[in-house]
Design a protein around this motif. Structure first.
Motif, PDB file in Angstrom:
ATOM      1  N   THR B  48       0.826  -1.214   0.000  1.00 40.18           N
ATOM      2  CA  THR B  48       0.000   0.000   0.000  1.00 40.18           C
ATOM      3  C   THR B  48       0.859   1.262   0.000  1.00 40.18           C
ATOM      4  N   LYS B  49       1.894   1.274   0.823  1.00 37.56           N
ATOM      5  CA  LYS B  49       2.745   2.479   0.914  1.00 37.56           C
ATOM      6  C   LYS B  49       3.504   2.731  -0.380  1.00 37.56           C
ATOM      7  N   ASN B  50       3.677   1.676  -1.184  1.00 38.29           N
ATOM      8  CA  ASN B  50       4.434   1.801  -2.436  1.00 38.29           C
ATOM      9  C   ASN B  50       3.613   2.410  -3.569  1.00 38.29           C
ATOM     10  N   GLN B  51       2.296   2.570  -3.321  1.00 34.67           N
ATOM     11  CA  GLN B  51       1.422   3.046  -4.401  1.00 34.67           C
ATOM     12  C   GLN B  51       1.474   4.574  -4.484  1.00 34.67           C
ATOM     13  N   LYS B  52       1.854   5.101  -5.640  1.00 36.81           N
ATOM     14  CA  LYS B  52       1.998   6.574  -5.772  1.00 36.81           C
ATOM     15  C   LYS B  52       0.631   7.233  -5.868  1.00 36.81           C
ATOM     16  N   ASP B  53      -0.325   6.516  -6.507  1.00 38.87           N
ATOM     17  CA  ASP B  53      -1.646   7.108  -6.753  1.00 38.87           C
ATOM     18  C   ASP B  53      -2.547   6.892  -5.534  1.00 38.87           C
ATOM     19  N   PRO B  54      -3.006   8.001  -4.872  1.00 39.46           N
ATOM     20  CA  PRO B  54      -3.833   7.864  -3.668  1.00 39.46           C
ATOM     21  C   PRO B  54      -5.171   7.167  -3.935  1.00 39.46           C
ATOM     22  N   GLY B  55      -5.612   7.173  -5.213  1.00 34.85           N
ATOM     23  CA  GLY B  55      -6.924   6.589  -5.525  1.00 34.85           C
ATOM     24  C   GLY B  55      -6.865   5.092  -5.781  1.00 34.85           C
ATOM     25  N   VAL B  56      -5.683   4.486  -5.631  1.00 39.52           N
ATOM     26  CA  VAL B  56      -5.539   3.078  -6.024  1.00 39.52           C
ATOM     27  C   VAL B  56      -6.417   2.160  -5.177  1.00 39.52           C
ATOM     28  N   LEU B  57      -6.523   2.413  -3.873  1.00 41.85           N
ATOM     29  CA  LEU B  57      -7.312   1.519  -3.010  1.00 41.85           C
ATOM     30  C   LEU B  57      -8.802   1.617  -3.359  1.00 41.85           C
ATOM     31  N   ASP B  58      -9.258   2.838  -3.648  1.00 40.21           N
ATOM     32  CA  ASP B  58     -10.667   2.994  -4.059  1.00 40.21           C
ATOM     33  C   ASP B  58     -10.948   2.188  -5.316  1.00 40.21           C
ATOM     34  N   MET B  60      -9.250  -0.362  -6.461  1.00 39.07           N
ATOM     35  CA  MET B  60      -9.146  -1.805  -6.188  1.00 39.07           C
ATOM     36  C   MET B  60     -10.458  -2.302  -5.587  1.00 39.07           C
ATOM     37  N   MET B  61     -10.994  -1.534  -4.619  1.00 33.37           N
ATOM     38  CA  MET B  61     -12.246  -1.946  -3.939  1.00 33.37           C
ATOM     39  C   MET B  61     -13.364  -2.078  -4.974  1.00 33.37           C
ATOM     40  N   LYS B  62     -13.470  -1.090  -5.861  1.00 35.35           N
ATOM     41  CA  LYS B  62     -14.562  -1.107  -6.884  1.00 35.35           C
ATOM     42  C   LYS B  62     -14.411  -2.330  -7.779  1.00 35.35           C
ATOM     43  N   LYS B  63     -13.143  -2.609  -8.170  1.00 35.93           N
ATOM     44  CA  LYS B  63     -12.898  -3.719  -9.105  1.00 35.93           C
ATOM     45  C   LYS B  63     -13.188  -5.072  -8.429  1.00 35.93           C
ATOM     46  N   LEU B  64     -12.853  -5.153  -7.133  1.00 37.69           N
ATOM     47  CA  LEU B  64     -13.038  -6.409  -6.408  1.00 37.69           C
ATOM     48  C   LEU B  64     -14.504  -6.659  -6.041  1.00 37.69           C
ATOM     49  N   ASP B  65     -15.243  -5.548  -5.866  1.00 40.39           N
ATOM     50  CA  ASP B  65     -16.644  -5.638  -5.405  1.00 40.39           C
ATOM     51  C   ASP B  65     -17.562  -6.018  -6.562  1.00 40.39           C
ATOM     52  N   LEU B  66     -17.488  -7.300  -6.952  1.00 43.26           N
ATOM     53  CA  LEU B  66     -18.156  -7.777  -8.178  1.00 43.26           C
ATOM     54  C   LEU B  66     -19.670  -7.550  -8.141  1.00 43.26           C
ATOM     55  N   SER B  68     -21.134  -5.215  -6.441  1.00 47.06           N
ATOM     56  CA  SER B  68     -21.362  -3.780  -6.144  1.00 47.06           C
ATOM     57  C   SER B  68     -22.268  -3.546  -4.949  1.00 47.06           C
ATOM     58  N   ASP B  69     -22.020  -4.287  -3.883  1.00 44.74           N
ATOM     59  CA  ASP B  69     -22.815  -4.026  -2.661  1.00 44.74           C
ATOM     60  C   ASP B  69     -22.008  -3.174  -1.677  1.00 44.74           C
ATOM     61  N   GLY B  70     -20.873  -2.651  -2.149  1.00 41.85           N
ATOM     62  CA  GLY B  70     -20.077  -1.766  -1.301  1.00 41.85           C
ATOM     63  C   GLY B  70     -19.261  -2.492  -0.258  1.00 41.85           C
ATOM     64  N   GLN B  71     -19.276  -3.857  -0.341  1.00 49.69           N
ATOM     65  CA  GLN B  71     -18.506  -4.654   0.620  1.00 49.69           C
ATOM     66  C   GLN B  71     -17.806  -5.784  -0.124  1.00 49.69           C
ATOM     67  N   LEU B  72     -16.845  -6.457   0.541  1.00 47.79           N
ATOM     68  CA  LEU B  72     -16.170  -7.607  -0.083  1.00 47.79           C
ATOM     69  C   LEU B  72     -16.514  -8.863   0.700  1.00 47.79           C
ATOM     70  N   ASP B  73     -17.116  -9.841   0.013  1.00 49.28           N
ATOM     71  CA  ASP B  73     -17.338 -11.123   0.698  1.00 49.28           C
ATOM     72  C   ASP B  73     -16.051 -11.946   0.583  1.00 49.28           C
ATOM     73  N   PHE B  74     -16.071 -13.157   1.143  1.00 48.19           N
ATOM     74  CA  PHE B  74     -14.831 -13.940   1.209  1.00 48.19           C
ATOM     75  C   PHE B  74     -14.297 -14.262  -0.187  1.00 48.19           C
ATOM     76  N   GLN B  75     -15.184 -14.597  -1.129  1.00 50.76           N
ATOM     77  CA  GLN B  75     -14.750 -14.894  -2.515  1.00 50.76           C
ATOM     78  C   GLN B  75     -14.048 -13.684  -3.124  1.00 50.76           C
ATOM     79  N   GLU B  76     -14.656 -12.493  -2.952  1.00 53.00           N
ATOM     80  CA  GLU B  76     -14.052 -11.284  -3.511  1.00 53.00           C
ATOM     81  C   GLU B  76     -12.716 -10.985  -2.838  1.00 53.00           C
ATOM     82  N   PHE B  77     -12.616 -11.258  -1.555  1.00 51.55           N
ATOM     83  CA  PHE B  77     -11.355 -11.093  -0.805  1.00 51.55           C
ATOM     84  C   PHE B  77     -10.293 -12.041  -1.367  1.00 51.55           C
ATOM     85  N   LEU B  78     -10.683 -13.290  -1.656  1.00 54.62           N
ATOM     86  CA  LEU B  78      -9.719 -14.261  -2.194  1.00 54.62           C
ATOM     87  C   LEU B  78      -9.212 -13.832  -3.565  1.00 54.62           C
TER      88      LEU B  78
END
Lengths: 97, 97
Positions: B48-58, B60-66, B68-78
């Protein structure tokens, strides 16, 4: 470098275990059918010995081998680990909900 | 019961780490956005600290949240863990091939 976190150790383990078994013969970056069977009977013996149907490993290999090249690359291997983790997680939730 | 294998320990760790962070607030079986950020800044601080772009985590969350319920279930976490493991594995192969 700080001590690896549990998640970092887990990612390292996934790579190390995959390479330990994929490196045995032929293509070093893929699990052959033989290497997959050795992996299942060694690393997941508890799961494998519990299966009543002798054909279960063959069917698992076919299902995991998405590009049907007769081998499992790292992504296909991760799908195996993910599937098992989800099965364990779901049974854990049922027990404690 | 025999000592867990490296693969079994890894599956246990994935479940334990997910539950450690998903259990902090609201729905115990999902990572909220806040829990995801806490996870990324704690368990994967080096990444995380290595990421230059501050928006990267946002992103990542959107891409992982298949779903789109605003949360990550275990499958999405994996899928997150798998993606990181593949990135590490690929860079490992490049270095040693």
């Amino acid at each position: 470098m700080s001590k690896p976190t549990e998640t970092e150790r887990c990612i390292e383990s996934l790579i190390a275990v995959f390479q330990k078994y994929s490196g045995k013969d032929g293509n070093k970056s893929k699990l052959s059918k033989t290497e997959f069977l050795t992996f299942m009977n060694t690393e997941l013996a508890a799961f494998t010995k519990n299966q009543k149907d002798p054909g279960v490993l063959d069917r698992m290999m076919k299902k995991l081998d998405l590009n049907s090249d007769g081998q499992l690359d790292f992504q296909e291997f991760l799908n195996l680990i993910g599937g098992l983790a989800i099965a364990c997680h779901d049974s854990f939730l049922q027990k404690f909900n």
